[in-house]
Each structure stands twice: as structure tokens, then as C-alpha cells.
Write an enzyme that holds these catalytic residues in place. Sequence first.
Site, PDB file in Angstrom:
ATOM      1  N   LYS A 177       0.835  -1.206   0.000  1.00  0.00           N
ATOM      2  CA  LYS A 177       0.000   0.000   0.000  1.00  0.00           C
ATOM      3  C   LYS A 177       0.870   1.256   0.000  1.00  0.00           C
ATOM      4  O   LYS A 177       1.960   1.262   0.555  1.00  0.00           O
ATOM      5  CB  LYS A 177      -0.890  -0.050   1.246  1.00  0.00           C
ATOM      6  CG  LYS A 177      -1.946   1.019   1.268  1.00  0.00           C
ATOM      7  CD  LYS A 177      -3.029   0.709   2.272  1.00  0.00           C
ATOM      8  CE  LYS A 177      -3.964   1.924   2.404  1.00  0.00           C
ATOM      9  NZ  LYS A 177      -4.488   2.394   1.105  1.00  0.00           N
ATOM     10  N   ALA A 178       0.341   2.314  -0.621  1.00  0.00           N
ATOM     11  CA  ALA A 178       1.106   3.554  -0.781  1.00  0.00           C
ATOM     12  C   ALA A 178       1.584   4.120   0.546  1.00  0.00           C
ATOM     13  O   ALA A 178       0.876   4.091   1.551  1.00  0.00           O
ATOM     14  CB  ALA A 178       0.242   4.592  -1.483  1.00  0.00           C
ATOM     15  N   GLY A 199      -8.227   7.335  -0.265  1.00  0.00           N
ATOM     16  CA  GLY A 199      -7.524   8.585   0.024  1.00  0.00           C
ATOM     17  C   GLY A 199      -6.141   8.365   0.610  1.00  0.00           C
ATOM     18  O   GLY A 199      -5.678   9.150   1.434  1.00  0.00           O
ATOM     19  N   ASN A 246       3.716   6.470  -7.393  1.00  0.00           N
ATOM     20  CA  ASN A 246       2.274   6.631  -7.586  1.00  0.00           C
ATOM     21  C   ASN A 246       1.947   8.073  -7.943  1.00  0.00           C
ATOM     22  O   ASN A 246       1.682   8.891  -7.071  1.00  0.00           O
ATOM     23  CB  ASN A 246       1.560   6.201  -6.295  1.00  0.00           C
ATOM     24  CG  ASN A 246       0.057   6.241  -6.422  1.00  0.00           C
ATOM     25  OD1 ASN A 246      -0.481   6.641  -7.443  1.00  0.00           O
ATOM     26  ND2 ASN A 246      -0.631   5.837  -5.373  1.00  0.00           N
ATOM     27  N   CYS A 296      -2.882   8.637  -8.223  1.00  0.00           N
ATOM     28  CA  CYS A 296      -4.016   8.402  -7.328  1.00  0.00           C
ATOM     29  C   CYS A 296      -5.072   9.469  -7.572  1.00  0.00           C
ATOM     30  O   CYS A 296      -4.810  10.656  -7.411  1.00  0.00           O
ATOM     31  CB  CYS A 296      -3.599   8.430  -5.859  1.00  0.00           C
ATOM     32  SG  CYS A 296      -5.027   8.227  -4.783  1.00  0.00           S
ATOM     33  N   LYS A 318       3.827   4.566 -12.001  1.00  0.00           N
ATOM     34  CA  LYS A 318       2.450   4.092 -12.220  1.00  0.00           C
ATOM     35  C   LYS A 318       1.647   5.176 -12.905  1.00  0.00           C
ATOM     36  O   LYS A 318       1.414   6.248 -12.350  1.00  0.00           O
ATOM     37  CB  LYS A 318       1.801   3.704 -10.889  1.00  0.00           C
ATOM     38  CG  LYS A 318       0.444   3.033 -11.066  1.00  0.00           C
ATOM     39  CD  LYS A 318      -0.009   2.359  -9.792  1.00  0.00           C
ATOM     40  CE  LYS A 318      -1.299   1.579  -9.981  1.00  0.00           C
ATOM     41  NZ  LYS A 318      -1.701   0.883  -8.753  1.00  0.00           N
ATOM     42  N   ASN A 338      -3.509   2.883 -13.375  1.00  0.00           N
ATOM     43  CA  ASN A 338      -4.239   3.173 -12.152  1.00  0.00           C
ATOM     44  C   ASN A 338      -5.734   3.243 -12.496  1.00  0.00           C
ATOM     45  O   ASN A 338      -6.128   2.946 -13.624  1.00  0.00           O
ATOM     46  CB  ASN A 338      -3.731   4.494 -11.546  1.00  0.00           C
ATOM     47  CG  ASN A 338      -3.907   4.529 -10.033  1.00  0.00           C
ATOM     48  OD1 ASN A 338      -4.950   4.122  -9.516  1.00  0.00           O
ATOM     49  ND2 ASN A 338      -2.904   4.998  -9.325  1.00  0.00           N
ATOM     50  N   GLY A 352     -11.515  -2.939 -11.833  1.00  0.00           N
ATOM     51  CA  GLY A 352     -12.273  -4.142 -12.162  1.00  0.00           C
ATOM     52  C   GLY A 352     -12.361  -4.375 -13.662  1.00  0.00           C
ATOM     53  O   GLY A 352     -11.831  -3.600 -14.463  1.00  0.00           O
TER      54      GLY A 352
END
Lengths: 255, 303
Positions: free
Chosen positions: B45-46, B72, B127, B130, B165, B192, B217
Amino acid sequence: MMIREDMEILSHELVAEKTYQMTLKGDMPSYVKQPGQFVHIMIDPSDSLRRPISIADVDLTSGTLTILYKVLGKGTASMAGKPVGEYLDVLGPGGNGFPIEEVSASRALLVGGGIGVPPLYYLGKQLKEKGIEVTTVLGFQHAGAVFFEDEFRELGEVFVATNDGSYGNKGFVTDILPSLEGKFDTYFSCGPAVMLKAVSKTLGNYDGYLSIEERLGCGVGACFACVVPAPDGDAKGYRKICRDGPVFRTGEVIL
Amino acid sequence: MISTQLSLPGLKMKNPIMPASGCFGFGKEFSEFYDLSLLGAIIIKAATGKTRYGNPTPRVAETSSGMLNAIGLQNPGVDRIIQEELPFLSEFDTPVIANVAGSTVEEYVEVAEKLSRVTHVQALELNISCPNVKEGGVQFGTDPELAAEVTGQVKKVSKLPVYVKLSPNVTDIVAMAKAVEKAGADGLSMINTLTGMRLDLNSKQPIIANQTGGLSGPAIKPIAIRMIYQVYQEVDIPIIGMGGIETTDDVIEYLLAGASAVAIGSANFKNPFICKEIIEELPAAIERYGFTTIQDTIGGAHR
């Protein structure tokens, strides 16, 4: 420990307005450690998320568990169409439930609202087995939505409130609570957030445990979708409802 | 049986399958379902410079063939991740890719520098995409100059290979990919989530408290395949593909488009065993489509 298994639907029936009771058979029941835990159900393979549903009862002899759910959207509507004999992909049991092993109460009060009522039934049965006196207050929108009143009556005294007064007391569960002052030493509550807030405020002088509802993502504690803030000064500042909860001692989280 | 081993900058992998950042926490929860050493790699996780609580709830909503999320970037901050979360992952024989996030170039640089010194972290994933934070994040991922700037600054301090990313919320994905390649990126992660929204018909308001969320998804897979297909032809650095992977066929499609490895995200929520199951089924699937090595499969659509 959580497992994933296909559980057979042994029974499935409408018990109140939009509210269904389902019995599932498999190995899952033997993994349930506390009342208040939930199962995370994949209703259709094309869904993107599972649906968390709390465990209403466990029967180790027959290897079954009972769940109740209310049809509120596409997923639960599809679930309502599942026939007896079909299998459901179930992940569970999830989270931490009501810590009955640490409860020293001799008289317990259960306060449930709507589809938050079911987990209190398995809790009430376990409390009664421990010799604890159980009193229950149940709240529903109206007469047609009432369920499990008789089941709770087997455990002890029951009070029912409906919002429109079409059954039992008119009003909310919190309207009944003042009359029960002094008749219990610990309370256990499950229902909508607004009800939990009102109950914990009304019963501010008592020890209590609250079971919280939220939209879940993974249901195993990895995705951080279902966090709830914890009071300042706490090292983490949050709890994961699916993993740390869904049951919390009052004051552990900010409602 | 076909070997699925492969090497990418910084990563010696048993197979091309890894869980995607944000869908697997820091590994602990999923380690209760299977041995994490089976995985090709793990993207955690970030991490940001300081503790972030993230957005109010609800943070997720289901959509047709996908889901929206707006967590978030909740995380305890890079220092506590290094102290409290990463030691657990050193127990497994699996490379760790640490996801680096921030609101400013300085924050990205600080986080990257700290994570690149952790011995069992083998690569960084930058990242810049986001969609769920107000400052930074995706703004670095939608402007080629800003993307190149943050990539270049992070490369200066990082002792580890840096995979950038990319966000799909851009008009020209090739321009973004080329900009970060030129700035020194060792690889790309694509894609992303796409920014989306769902409304509740009863309340007439967005379901997600943040209003918008990132769509993931199967719904986004064709977009990811298209973008990887386009970028593969224009860059010389490897691509880790992601977006809606649920089956071995999906993995093969990503490899054919040009991904060297893939990350599995939302599907972990439907089936916590998905990475393990795909790893087990992959060699037979590669063979079924007429390939003898995983390397032949990569970029197979371009030959």
C-alpha cells in the site's frame, strides 16, 4: 481464522417485509468464535464485491448457521431468488464479535434496530447459557417489518418499538430505555449508525458494546474501505470495522 | 511444465503475478490464506511522508463489472511503515515493491529515499496517479512535464529501480510514458483507476463520500490493454500491467499486449485466493495458447 467455502442453502424464507432468513450448511460454523461475527457472501460471480451479513445463529450439531438479510439493492434482490439446495460462495467468519468471555455482567440489555437485530440473537443465547439475565429492546419501522420477537422472548423479557406505532411502543428504542434504568449492567447494541449514537448517548453511564455497519471492500482488513475514527491520543487513530470490529466497546471509536 | 520465472529491473520473480498496491495492505491479512512466498512480487500500500487518515466513508461502491474506491491513501506514514509493517514481509521469499505517494515533489523524494534504503524492498512504484487525493497525486500523472520532474528527482535519490504508475485519465498515454522514460524510469505500471462516480437514487447524492472514486475491475481492462498495446510500441522499458484481471486468460491478454508482469487488484476482494489460483493455472494456460516460454508470450500481439 477465515475460510472460503461453498455452503448449501438448507432453508430460505421471507420472515418480515423484505427480510429473509437463510440457513447455510458447511464447515463454517465450527470456525465461528464469537457472536457478532459476519460472513462475506459472493452472491453472483459477476458481482465485484461480496456482501457482509452478520451471523444470527450457529448450530454446531447440524453444522449450520443462520443469517437474516433485508433486500435493499440489486445484490440482496438476487440473493432473495436463490433456491434451497443451491450453494453460496461464503468467506468467513469475519471480524471480532461480542467478547462474551470478558463480560462480567449478571444482567444484559440487548438493543437492536431493523436488520441490526440478528447478531443479537446468537449473543443473547450465549449470554443466557452463561446464566446472564437477558432483556431485549427491538426497534422496527412498522409492524410488517418486525421479526424474531418470539425468539428473543425465549431468552427473556422483550420490548418492541415501531416508528409509526403500528406495533408495540410508538417511537424509537431510546424511548423505552429510560424505563429499564437499573435493570441491567451491560448493554449490547446493533443497528443503524444514528440509532447506535442515540443509544450510546442515552446509556452513557453503562458499559456497552456496539456493532457497526459499513460498506466493506475486501472484508479481511486489507483495503481500508471500512475504517472508523478512533479517539485522539490513540496511536492508530482509526479502527477497521471488518477486522478490528464490527463490535467495539463504547468510546473505542467515534460514531 | 513451462517455467514462469522472469527478471525485471530489481526483481527476480518466480512468476509474473503480484497483488496490486492498495488491494493487499501490507500482506498480513492475506498471509492467513496462503504462503506469500508463492507470489511473483508484492506491491504494498502507498506510503506518504506523514500519517494520512484518508477520506470519510463510504469509500467503496460497486458498479457494473467493477467498483469505485476513494480510500484517500490512508497509511501510517513512511517511517511507521518501515518500522511496523515491512519487517513482516522480510519473512517471505518474495520481492517487495514499495508504492511511493506524495503531495509535493519534496514529499515523493523523501518517501522514496527512505524506502529505497530498506534492505528487503527491491523496487519502488511511483504513484503519480491516485485520483482520490486533493493535492498532488494525479496532477503529477496528467502533465508530462510534472511527471518527468518528479520521476527525475526520485531517480536521483533512489538506490532502487523506479516503476512509474501511470494514470489512464489522460488524452495521450504515450506522451506520458515517453516523458517518464526519458526522465529515467526503469519501468511502468499501467494503469491506475479511472475517475468515476455513482449516485444513490434515493438520496440523489454520490454514494462515495469523496463524491468521485477510482474505477477498477473488469470494466477497465479493455482500456488498460489498449494503453499497454500503444505504449509497448513506443518505449523500451518493461510494463507491469493491471486493471480488471480475474483469470489466466486475462493475464495472457496483458502479456500479449506488452506487459512483462501483471498485478491483480480488486479481484482479491472477490476471491482472496485469486493470485495463488492464477499462479497455479498459468503454465498450462501459456502452453494452451501455443507458447513455450513466458518471454515468448510478452508482446506477442506485436509480432
